[in-house]
Design an enzyme around this catalytic site. Structure first.
Site, PDB file in Angstrom:
ATOM      1  N   ASN A 171       0.804  -1.226   0.000  1.00  0.00           N
ATOM      2  CA  ASN A 171       0.000   0.000   0.000  1.00  0.00           C
ATOM      3  C   ASN A 171       0.837   1.278   0.000  1.00  0.00           C
ATOM      4  OD1 ASN A 171       0.693  -0.739   2.725  1.00  0.00           O
ATOM      5  ND2 ASN A 171      -0.768   0.795   3.446  1.00  0.00           N
ATOM      6  N   ASP A 195       6.497  -6.436  -1.402  1.00  0.00           N
ATOM      7  CA  ASP A 195       5.385  -7.150  -2.012  1.00  0.00           C
ATOM      8  C   ASP A 195       5.614  -7.251  -3.521  1.00  0.00           C
ATOM      9  OD1 ASP A 195       2.507  -7.230  -3.301  1.00  0.00           O
ATOM     10  OD2 ASP A 195       2.259  -7.846  -1.223  1.00  0.00           O
ATOM     11  N   SER A 245      -0.502  -7.029   8.012  1.00  0.00           N
ATOM     12  CA  SER A 245      -1.705  -7.415   8.744  1.00  0.00           C
ATOM     13  C   SER A 245      -1.367  -7.934  10.133  1.00  0.00           C
ATOM     14  CB  SER A 245      -2.468  -8.492   7.969  1.00  0.00           C
ATOM     15  OG  SER A 245      -1.766  -9.726   8.013  1.00  0.00           O
ATOM     16  N   GLU A 266       4.357  -3.140  12.758  1.00  0.00           N
ATOM     17  CA  GLU A 266       3.254  -2.190  12.649  1.00  0.00           C
ATOM     18  C   GLU A 266       2.131  -2.887  11.891  1.00  0.00           C
ATOM     19  OE1 GLU A 266       2.215   1.791  10.306  1.00  0.00           O
ATOM     20  OE2 GLU A 266       3.860   2.066  11.741  1.00  0.00           O
ATOM     21  N   GLU A 398     -11.124  -4.308  10.116  1.00  0.00           N
ATOM     22  CA  GLU A 398     -10.453  -3.307   9.302  1.00  0.00           C
ATOM     23  C   GLU A 398     -10.879  -3.487   7.853  1.00  0.00           C
ATOM     24  OE1 GLU A 398      -5.934  -1.555   8.752  1.00  0.00           O
ATOM     25  OE2 GLU A 398      -6.196  -3.724   8.991  1.00  0.00           O
TER      26      GLU A 398
END
Length: 529
Positions: A171, A195, A245, A266, A398
């Site tokens: 992200n 990723d 996650s 995090e 979430e």
């Protein structure tokens, strides 16, 4: 390195910019990134079309990466910190001078708006400069109070952990990749797993840093699925940094604990925002739009729940809803677009499922609430919901998309209870004209960062203060001195001069004990201790 490149249909709007999808440019990004497994094809978020093939690693490839990193790290650790830091001040300048390249890469891979991509770059250069300027002082040996004043000289010195595994998500692929900066500055080597879908954006700062003079083996990159290389990445590391996650973070924490190594995690968030009765509603509504919908809501610290005082609730909902409905969605690669797209079909399915489930349970759609395939395969309108019942998935889970719910509260205690009624504790916001009162409210919120009259950027952008989560939102912190010192092992070195700890000058043990007790009392009285 793969020689197969897929080009999406949209082309750069500014022909003077570098073509980041050209074969030579991709080859430079992927230089030194090996892998003996089959390549995978990534997807352009705006179009859903194939973008580029990236090499994949096996567990054996990861082992080789660690071997190379360890060999390089031994020499790197002997380089003076100030000399290391010069590479990163150069990186800071290169990132700014060539930021248009990163904007294109980020937009191709994530689909976020150009302005939101720029925020990511600015965050990366900010953290880089912060650590480059402060590392020499932070990592310098520190004089500490000795056991016996004047006679015991104690210093605290710092050694790098060794090789750090850094695992970064899709992200914010560039900004979160910059976690490697303090790890490298501290004298470590890094084995980095970005990723697959956003590998190019993550590799861009590595390319620039190598151009600035960093030995390439210090920053190893391994691409592959967690099931294929995840355990190997943890088992060979001396420390692990992970952003992603909560479910994945728990798996990493357990494996790191079994290996007796530290980790910094995090993780997820269900971030709340409080609108108190005295808030400036027009300004609050405008600020909340960015707080909720930056990067199409695919931001770990973005707001997903808003609670407004019942006396201003209807007015706020009307103002906020109108601003959200006016947002421009597009795949535009200029700064004119307010909101981009979700990044993948998986994200679109999750957002659609959460909204549909909430509406079926009785939620009311104030704005948005539908996918927009006419704009692109993964577009979803910024969505505002009210009356979301506790049974809805969206109430606690979430969403990680452009969706926010709003609910009223009657008392401040009720508001605090609602805000803290979650397993997460990453970020929060409080809006009020009375800043002193807002600070008192903030102190009662169980979150790692709390912003007053701002959604997330004030706290996250304060590089000198720690950033991270409470509860299931993680452990450890990035930013501030903590974000650097977590990558070192502190060592205490003490030198004893003159009288030691055993009886001297013919004293008996009993006499020695009397002297020690008296000296301890005197040191307290004289504030030596």
């Amino acid at each position: 390195m793969t020689d197969v490149l897929h080009r999406p249909t949209e082309q750069p709007t500014d022909p003077s910019t570098v073509d980041v999808l050209s074969r030579p440019y991709i080859a430079k990004l992927l230089d030194g990134i090996g892998g003996s497994a089959s390549s995978v094809t990534t997807t352009a978020a705006f179009t859903g079309q194939p973008l580029v093939e990236v090499p994949q690693c096996t567990a054996a490839d990861v082992e080789v990466a660690f071997d190379r990193a360890r060999a390089a790290q031994r020499e790197w650790a002997s380089v003076p910190v100030r000399k290391r830091a010069k590479l990163f001040t150069t990186l800071h300048d290169l990132m700014l001078d060539r930021h248009a390249e990163a904007l294109d890469l980020i937009q191709f891979e994530t689909g976020k708006s150009r302005l939101h991509a720029l925020e990511e770059i600015l965050d990366g250069v900010g953290s880089t400069l912060y650590y480059a300027r402060r590392a020499p002082k932070l990592l310098a040996p520190k004089r500490r109070a000795g056991a016996i004043p004047l006679f015991t000289q104690t210093r605290e010195v710092y050694h790098p952990k060794g090789v750090v595994t850094t695992i970064t998500p899709w992200n914010y692929p560039l900004a979160l990749t910059m976690d490697v900066v303090p790890a490298l500055l501290a004298g470590n080597a890094v084995v980095h797993k970005p990723d697959n879908e956003t590998a190019l954006s993550s590799l861009w700062p590595r390319m620039l840093l190598i151009e600035a003079g960093l030995p390439a083996d210090l920053w190893q990159v391994t691409l592959g699925g967690p099931a294929d290389i995840g355990n190997t990445l943890i088992d060979n590391a001396d420390f692990v940094g992970f952003t992603g996650s909560t479910a994945a973070g728990k798996i990493i924490a357990r494996r790191a604990a079994a290996n007796l190594i530290g980790c910094s995690l995090e993780l997820g968030g269900k971030n709340p925002m409080l609108v108190l009765a005295d808030a400036d509603l027009e300004k609050t509504a405008a600020t909340a739009v960015r707080g909720c919908f930056t990067s199409a809501g695919q931001l770990c610290v973005s707001i997903e729940r808003i609670y407004a005082d019942s006396t201003i609730y209807s007015d706020f909902v009307a103002r906020f809803g109108a601003k959200v409905r006016a947002l421009d969605l597009s795949a535009d690669r200029t700064f004119s677009s307010a909101i981009g797209t979700l990044s993948s079909s998986a994200q679109l399915r999750r957002v659609s499922d959460h909204v549909d489930d909430a509406v079926a349970a009785g939620a009311v759609v104030v704005a948005g609430g539908r996918a927009r395939p006419d704009l692109g395969p993964y577009f979803y309108e910024p969505t505002v919901l009210t009356d979301v019942p506790p049974t809805a998935k969206l109430y606690r889970e979430e969403t990680f998309g452009p969706v926010v719910s709003i609910a009223p509260f009657d008392t401040e205690q009720q508001a605090i209870t609602l805000v803290n009624d979650t397993e997460y504790g990453l970020n929060a916001a409080v809006f009020s004209k009375d800043v002193a009162h807002a600070r008192r409210v903030a102190a009662r919120i169980h979150a790692g960062t709390v912003n007053i009259n701002e959604g997330y950027a004030a706290a996250y952008g304060s590089q000198d203060s720690p950033m991270g989560g409470m509860k299931h939102s993680g452990t450890g912190r990035r930013h501030s001195s903590i974000g650097l010192m977590k990558y070192v092992e502190p060592q205490t070195v003490s030198v004893q001069h003159g009288p030691g700890f055993e009886p001297a000058f013919g004293r008996t043990p009993a006499q020695h004990a009397t002297i020690l007790v008296g000296a301890t009392k005197a040191m307290k009285r004289l504030r030596i201790r």
